[in-house]
Every structure is written in structure tokens, then in C-alpha cells.
Design a protein around this motif. Structure first.
Motif, PDB file in Angstrom:
ATOM      1  N   PHE A  28      39.319  37.564  37.595  1.00 13.91           N
ATOM      2  CA  PHE A  28      39.856  36.208  37.592  1.00 13.91           C
ATOM      3  C   PHE A  28      41.172  36.130  36.822  1.00 13.91           C
ATOM      4  O   PHE A  28      42.062  35.348  37.177  1.00 13.91           O
ATOM      5  CB  PHE A  28      38.835  35.238  36.984  1.00 13.91           C
ATOM      6  N   VAL A  29      41.297  36.921  35.776  1.00 18.83           N
ATOM      7  CA  VAL A  29      42.507  36.865  34.967  1.00 18.83           C
ATOM      8  C   VAL A  29      43.716  37.351  35.756  1.00 18.83           C
ATOM      9  O   VAL A  29      44.856  36.968  35.457  1.00 18.83           O
ATOM     10  CB  VAL A  29      42.310  37.658  33.657  1.00 18.83           C
ATOM     11  N   ILE A  30      43.507  38.153  36.779  1.00 17.28           N
ATOM     12  CA  ILE A  30      44.618  38.537  37.655  1.00 17.28           C
ATOM     13  C   ILE A  30      45.219  37.289  38.280  1.00 17.28           C
ATOM     14  O   ILE A  30      46.443  37.101  38.292  1.00 17.28           O
ATOM     15  CB  ILE A  30      44.133  39.515  38.744  1.00 17.28           C
ATOM     16  N   ALA A  31      44.352  36.423  38.778  1.00 17.64           N
ATOM     17  CA  ALA A  31      44.825  35.169  39.370  1.00 17.64           C
ATOM     18  C   ALA A  31      45.483  34.284  38.316  1.00 17.64           C
ATOM     19  O   ALA A  31      46.510  33.638  38.583  1.00 17.64           O
ATOM     20  CB  ALA A  31      43.669  34.440  40.042  1.00 17.64           C
ATOM     21  N   VAL A  32      44.912  34.233  37.111  1.00 20.54           N
ATOM     22  CA  VAL A  32      45.490  33.431  36.033  1.00 20.54           C
ATOM     23  C   VAL A  32      46.901  33.927  35.702  1.00 20.54           C
ATOM     24  O   VAL A  32      47.836  33.131  35.543  1.00 20.54           O
ATOM     25  CB  VAL A  32      44.604  33.487  34.770  1.00 20.54           C
ATOM     26  N   ILE A  62      40.888  28.212  40.493  1.00 22.50           N
ATOM     27  CA  ILE A  62      40.467  29.388  39.724  1.00 22.50           C
ATOM     28  C   ILE A  62      39.331  29.018  38.772  1.00 22.50           C
ATOM     29  O   ILE A  62      38.276  29.660  38.742  1.00 22.50           O
ATOM     30  CB  ILE A  62      41.658  29.963  38.934  1.00 22.50           C
ATOM     31  N   TRP A  63      39.568  27.963  37.995  1.00 19.66           N
ATOM     32  CA  TRP A  63      38.588  27.552  36.983  1.00 19.66           C
ATOM     33  C   TRP A  63      37.272  27.097  37.602  1.00 19.66           C
ATOM     34  O   TRP A  63      36.203  27.462  37.123  1.00 19.66           O
ATOM     35  CB  TRP A  63      39.194  26.425  36.147  1.00 19.66           C
ATOM     36  N   TRP A  64      37.354  26.340  38.684  1.00 18.24           N
ATOM     37  CA  TRP A  64      36.140  25.784  39.263  1.00 18.24           C
ATOM     38  C   TRP A  64      35.244  26.885  39.838  1.00 18.24           C
ATOM     39  O   TRP A  64      34.019  26.860  39.663  1.00 18.24           O
ATOM     40  CB  TRP A  64      36.483  24.767  40.335  1.00 18.24           C
ATOM     41  N   ALA A  65      35.842  27.850  40.514  1.00 17.42           N
ATOM     42  CA  ALA A  65      35.047  28.956  41.055  1.00 17.42           C
ATOM     43  C   ALA A  65      34.444  29.781  39.918  1.00 17.42           C
ATOM     44  O   ALA A  65      33.282  30.197  39.985  1.00 17.42           O
ATOM     45  CB  ALA A  65      35.911  29.835  41.954  1.00 17.42           C
ATOM     46  N   TRP A  66      35.226  30.009  38.850  1.00 18.16           N
ATOM     47  CA  TRP A  66      34.710  30.754  37.699  1.00 18.16           C
ATOM     48  C   TRP A  66      33.569  29.992  37.047  1.00 18.16           C
ATOM     49  O   TRP A  66      32.528  30.565  36.724  1.00 18.16           O
ATOM     50  CB  TRP A  66      35.821  30.989  36.670  1.00 18.16           C
ATOM     51  N   VAL A 118      37.493  29.738  49.760  1.00 18.24           N
ATOM     52  CA  VAL A 118      36.329  29.513  50.613  1.00 18.24           C
ATOM     53  C   VAL A 118      35.390  30.722  50.579  1.00 18.24           C
ATOM     54  O   VAL A 118      34.160  30.570  50.564  1.00 18.24           O
ATOM     55  CB  VAL A 118      36.766  29.190  52.059  1.00 18.24           C
ATOM     56  N   ILE A 119      35.954  31.934  50.542  1.00 18.47           N
ATOM     57  CA  ILE A 119      35.116  33.140  50.432  1.00 18.47           C
ATOM     58  C   ILE A 119      34.261  33.068  49.173  1.00 18.47           C
ATOM     59  O   ILE A 119      33.049  33.321  49.198  1.00 18.47           O
ATOM     60  CB  ILE A 119      35.986  34.410  50.419  1.00 18.47           C
ATOM     61  N   MET A 120      34.871  32.714  48.050  1.00 16.36           N
ATOM     62  CA  MET A 120      34.132  32.608  46.793  1.00 16.36           C
ATOM     63  C   MET A 120      33.043  31.554  46.881  1.00 16.36           C
ATOM     64  O   MET A 120      31.910  31.766  46.442  1.00 16.36           O
ATOM     65  CB  MET A 120      35.087  32.252  45.655  1.00 16.36           C
ATOM     66  N   ARG A 121      33.367  30.427  47.477  1.00  7.69           N
ATOM     67  CA  ARG A 121      32.439  29.306  47.466  1.00  7.69           C
ATOM     68  C   ARG A 121      31.291  29.515  48.460  1.00  7.69           C
ATOM     69  O   ARG A 121      30.163  29.100  48.197  1.00  7.69           O
ATOM     70  CB  ARG A 121      33.185  28.014  47.774  1.00  7.69           C
ATOM     71  N   VAL A 122      31.575  30.155  49.595  1.00  6.47           N
ATOM     72  CA  VAL A 122      30.496  30.447  50.545  1.00  6.47           C
ATOM     73  C   VAL A 122      29.505  31.423  49.922  1.00  6.47           C
ATOM     74  O   VAL A 122      28.286  31.280  50.065  1.00  6.47           O
ATOM     75  CB  VAL A 122      31.077  30.996  51.866  1.00  6.47           C
ATOM     76  N   ALA A 123      30.018  32.431  49.213  1.00  3.02           N
ATOM     77  CA  ALA A 123      29.131  33.364  48.519  1.00  3.02           C
ATOM     78  C   ALA A 123      28.304  32.634  47.463  1.00  3.02           C
ATOM     79  O   ALA A 123      27.112  32.909  47.286  1.00  3.02           O
ATOM     80  CB  ALA A 123      29.953  34.482  47.881  1.00  3.02           C
ATOM     81  N   ILE A 175      41.143  14.139  46.603  1.00  6.57           N
ATOM     82  CA  ILE A 175      39.796  13.809  47.093  1.00  6.57           C
ATOM     83  C   ILE A 175      38.901  15.044  47.042  1.00  6.57           C
ATOM     84  O   ILE A 175      37.736  14.982  46.632  1.00  6.57           O
ATOM     85  CB  ILE A 175      39.862  13.239  48.517  1.00  6.57           C
ATOM     86  N   GLY A 176      39.444  16.185  47.455  1.00  8.95           N
ATOM     87  CA  GLY A 176      38.667  17.422  47.427  1.00  8.95           C
ATOM     88  C   GLY A 176      38.275  17.826  46.016  1.00  8.95           C
ATOM     89  O   GLY A 176      37.141  18.258  45.777  1.00  8.95           O
ATOM     90  N   MET A 177      39.192  17.674  45.071  1.00 10.33           N
ATOM     91  CA  MET A 177      38.887  18.027  43.689  1.00 10.33           C
ATOM     92  C   MET A 177      37.803  17.114  43.117  1.00 10.33           C
ATOM     93  O   MET A 177      36.871  17.580  42.446  1.00 10.33           O
ATOM     94  CB  MET A 177      40.163  17.944  42.844  1.00 10.33           C
ATOM     95  N   VAL A 178      37.908  15.818  43.404  1.00  9.93           N
ATOM     96  CA  VAL A 178      36.883  14.880  42.937  1.00  9.93           C
ATOM     97  C   VAL A 178      35.532  15.208  43.572  1.00  9.93           C
ATOM     98  O   VAL A 178      34.484  15.167  42.919  1.00  9.93           O
ATOM     99  CB  VAL A 178      37.297  13.425  43.244  1.00  9.93           C
ATOM    100  N   GLY A 179      35.554  15.560  44.866  1.00 11.05           N
ATOM    101  CA  GLY A 179      34.323  15.933  45.543  1.00 11.05           C
ATOM    102  C   GLY A 179      33.669  17.158  44.920  1.00 11.05           C
ATOM    103  O   GLY A 179      32.444  17.189  44.708  1.00 11.05           O
ATOM    104  N   GLU A 180      34.472  18.160  44.596  1.00 13.21           N
ATOM    105  CA  GLU A 180      33.932  19.366  43.960  1.00 13.21           C
ATOM    106  C   GLU A 180      33.311  19.035  42.599  1.00 13.21           C
ATOM    107  O   GLU A 180      32.217  19.511  42.263  1.00 13.21           O
ATOM    108  CB  GLU A 180      35.045  20.407  43.784  1.00 13.21           C
ATOM    109  N   LEU A 181      34.003  18.217  41.821  1.00 15.23           N
ATOM    110  CA  LEU A 181      33.498  17.854  40.498  1.00 15.23           C
ATOM    111  C   LEU A 181      32.223  17.039  40.568  1.00 15.23           C
ATOM    112  O   LEU A 181      31.430  17.023  39.615  1.00 15.23           O
ATOM    113  CB  LEU A 181      34.570  17.065  39.739  1.00 15.23           C
TER     114      LEU A 181
END
Length: 391
Positions: A28-32, A62-66, A118-123, A175-181
Motif C-alpha cells: 500500500f505504501v507504494i501507492a501512498v 487507498i485508505w478505505w481499501a486498507w 474494484v479488484i481490491m473491493r471484489v476480493a 456520492i460514492g465516497m459517502v456510500g462507501e463510508l
């Protein structure tokens, strides 16, 4: 046949981060690091508002998937081969998203980054389904997570395919960010997953360390480049000293208090988890501020003045300090600690306005560290603390 229950006990003794979790964090830190580099490039060319907005959004992904993986793993890490394989799939999604960060900053092309997300979230959705199948007592919360994550991924795919114009695209992102939260709020409103307080706060602390280290590495590389280009003078030395002092001070401030007593019910745990977005993002943006100040000193900045560059460092540091105080320190600190921290944050925000770089910031960080050294955390006698200690 009864399904095998493999959720982790919330009061399991000697629970520490696994080597797989640490490996996951490093990916994840690579992405950061890439996000911080792109923020630096955007700001150095004068694209302040779009650069900051792009950084905040991509860092949210990044943060939400982590965070979702971290809270899942603290409760349902059974460490079998399926769990490991799904974790590696998520790591592949991180690397894919990292590859799409630069196109997103440069041309608002989100296709590659969104694909990795999406790959991260489907997994992650599959992990929750598996947890629900194997833990009947937690099936409701697990399936709610799985359904919420799946719905949000459909939303992201559809909104991406629509190619909305700029104003509406921003609305769709919000809207998507609020939905995820909203997914954890809905999933855990009646039943909490069996998370481990010491383990989860250790995970947050380790990720904070890694992000700070990545920022310090970026700052060091920028300083070395300035020296190699013949720009060594007292201002560059001052920035180098400040970079180390500030990073060390941020570490000291974050780890001064006991984090595990800051979480308990949903009303306390969600703010702790969600507001760490600001802590992580501030730590990730810190190196961009240092690099911008070096650009100004070495006359490499294009489209940005000294004051703006200095604020690119001061604001992340101030945000980091005040959020850590709000989440952890305030409930364990004497009034003098709170007073010095607030005054120091004011000094940090004033620093860009004076002609000598970094002086007030260095003074502020030393003052905060000193007051923390001479004042031990005050014991929390709340009911929550007693329950945690008894467990």
C-alpha cells in the motif's frame, strides 16, 4: 455438517500483526508514495486546488481499501490458503491502482486506478461472504458488508462508464465516497464484528510509521538532489533539519498515549477509524511540502510562491497533530499538554508568513515533544477502560 468457525477472539492474548499484514501494508505504501509524488508535481506547477482534490480522492481509495481489510483481518484472519490468496489478490489491486495514479492526476483518467480499486473491493466482498458462511453468529454483519461493498462497486463501474462532465463527475465521486463510508455504519449498527482493540490500534500505528517513513524518504531524496545540484546553503540545511525534527515529532506525538482505550462502541470506534484518514493523508502529504520548499530554495518551483509552498508543509503537519490530539491525547492529557499543543499548532500555521523558513515549526515540535516527555499520560478511569483492562 456444521461450518468451521474461525473468527479471532477479541481478547486473544499476545495478538500482534502478522507478516502477511505487514507485507500488505508495504504494498500500500507504494501507492501512498506515488500519490505524494504526484501531489508534489501538481503543486510545483501551480495546480493547487486540482492537485489537492486529486490527492484527497486517490488517498481516500487507498485508505478505505486498507482500512476495510485491516478491520476484517482483526476479526476473521484464519490464515488458511484461501485467505492468503485473496489477500494477494487485493495486493495486486493495490499495484494496479498505483499504476493509475499518475494518469488520474495528469488527465483525470481514472480507468486504471478504478480497476485496481474494484479488484481490491471484489476480493474483500468475497472474504466477507466466506466469513458469513463459516461464522453463523456473525452472518448478518458479514453479509451486510458483502452486499454493501458489491453495490458500491457496481456504482463505481456504472459512474465510470458514464464519462460524466467535470462538475457532475465530482458530485458522483462525493456520492460514492459517502456510500462507501455508510457501509460499516449500516453493517455494525446492531452487532459489531469481534475486533481486537490492541491488534487494531497496533495496525494503525504500524501504517502510520510506514507512511511517515515513506514521507521522510521522499524528503531525504529531494534534499540529496538539491545538494547534488549545488543548491546547498543555510536554507536547505534548515529544511533538512526541520524534515527530521518534524517527522520525529509526529512519531512522538502519535505514540504518546494509549490508543486502544480510544475505541469501544460504534460511536467511538468509527470516528477513530474514519478520522485516521486525515492522519494518514497528512503524513503522506508531508513530503510534498518538504519537496516544495526545496524547490523554492533551489528555484525549481514553477507557478508557486514561497508562502504557498510553506503552507503545503504546515497544513499537513497541523492537521496531523490536531487530529491525533482529538482522537487520543485529549482524553489522557493534562491541561498544560493540551494548551502547548494548541499553541504549537498556531505557531506552525504562522511559520510560512515569516521570512526565515522552518524556525517556528522546529520550535513548536520541540515544545510539544518536551511537554509530552515531562507529562505522562493520565490514567483513564472510564468504564470502557476498565472493561478493556479487565479483558
Amino acid at each position: 455438517m456444521q461450518p468451521c468457525r474461525w473468527y479471532r477472539a477479541p481478547h486473544e492474548p499476545h495478538r500482534v500483526a502478522s507478516t502477511l499484514e505487514l507485507f500488505f501494508d508495504l504494498v500500500f505504501v507504494i501507492a501512498v508514495g506515488i500519490a505524494g509524488t504526484q501531489l508534489h508535481h501538481a503543486l510545483s506547477h501551480g495546480h493547487v486546488f486540482p492537485g489537492v482534490m486529486a490527492f484527497l480522492f486517490i488517498f481516500f481509495c487507498i485508505w478505505w481499501a486498507w482500512m476495510n481489510f485491516t478491520w476484517f483481518a482483526t476479526a476473521f484472519d484464519n490464515d488458511d490458503w484461501v485467505y492468503r490468496a485473496m489477500t494477494f489478490l487485493q495486493m495486486g489491486g493495490v499495484l494496479t491502482m498505483a499504476a493509475g495514479i499518475a494518469p488520474f492526476f495528469e488527465s483525470n483518467d481514472i480507468v486504471v486506478a478504478a480497476t485496481g480499486y474494484v479488484i481490491m473491493r471484489v476480493a474483500m466482498c468475497a472474504q466477507w461472504v466466506r466469513a458469513g458462511m463459516n461464522n453463523p453468529e456473525y452472518s448478518r454483519v458479514a453479509y451486510t458488508y458483502a452486499a454493501g461493498i458489491a453495490i458500491m462497486q457496481v456504482y463505481w463501474v456504472i459512474s465510470g462508464m458514464m464519462h460524466l462532465p467535470a462538475p457532475w463527475n465530482s458530485v458522483a465521486l462525493i456520492i460514492g465516497m459517502v456510500g462507501e463510508l455508510s457501509v460499516p455504519v449500516l453493517a455494525e449498527r446492531k452487532q459489531q464484528t469481534p475486533w481486537h482493540a490492541h491488534h487494531i490500534t497496533e495496525r494503525y500505528g504500524l501504517f502510520t510509521l510506514i507512511v511517515l517513513g515513506e514521507s521522510l524518504l521522499g524528503s531525504a531524496n529531494a534534499i540529496i538532489a538539491g545538494v547534488n545540484e549545488g543548491h546547498l546553503d543555510w536554507r536547505l540545511i534548515a529544511i533538512a533539519v526541520m524534515a527530521l525534527v518534524v517527522a520525529g515529532g509526529m512519531w512522538w506525538i502519535y505514540f504518546w498515549g494509549e490508543h486502544h482505550i480510544a475505541i469501544g462502541g460504534v460511536g467511538e470506534t468509527l470516528p477513530y477509524g474514519y478520522l485516521h484518514y486525515l492522519i494518514f493523508a497528512a503524513a503522506g502529504a508531508y513530503s510534498a511540502g518538504v519537496e516544495l520548499m526545496i524547490d523554492v530554495v533551489s528555484h525549481q518551483a514553477h507557478g508557486i510562491d514561497r508562502v504557498t509552498a510553506a503552507y503545503a508543509l504546515a497544513i499537513p503537519v497541523a492537521v496531523f497533530v490536531i487530529v491525533v490530539w482529538a482522537l487520543v491525547i485529549r482524553r489522557q492529557a493534562k491541561p498544560v499538554v493540551t494548551g502547548v499543543i494548541h499553541a504549537s499548532v498556531v505557531l506552525i500555521l504562522i511559520d510560512p508568513l515569516i521570512p526565515v523558513p522552518a524556525v517556528l515549526t522546529i520550535i513548536a515540535m520541540i515544545a510539544m515533544v518536551w511537554v509530552l516527555v515531562v507529562n505522562e499520560p493520565v490514567a483513564d478511569d472510564s468504564e470502557q477502560h476498565a472493561q478493556v483492562e479487565a479483558a
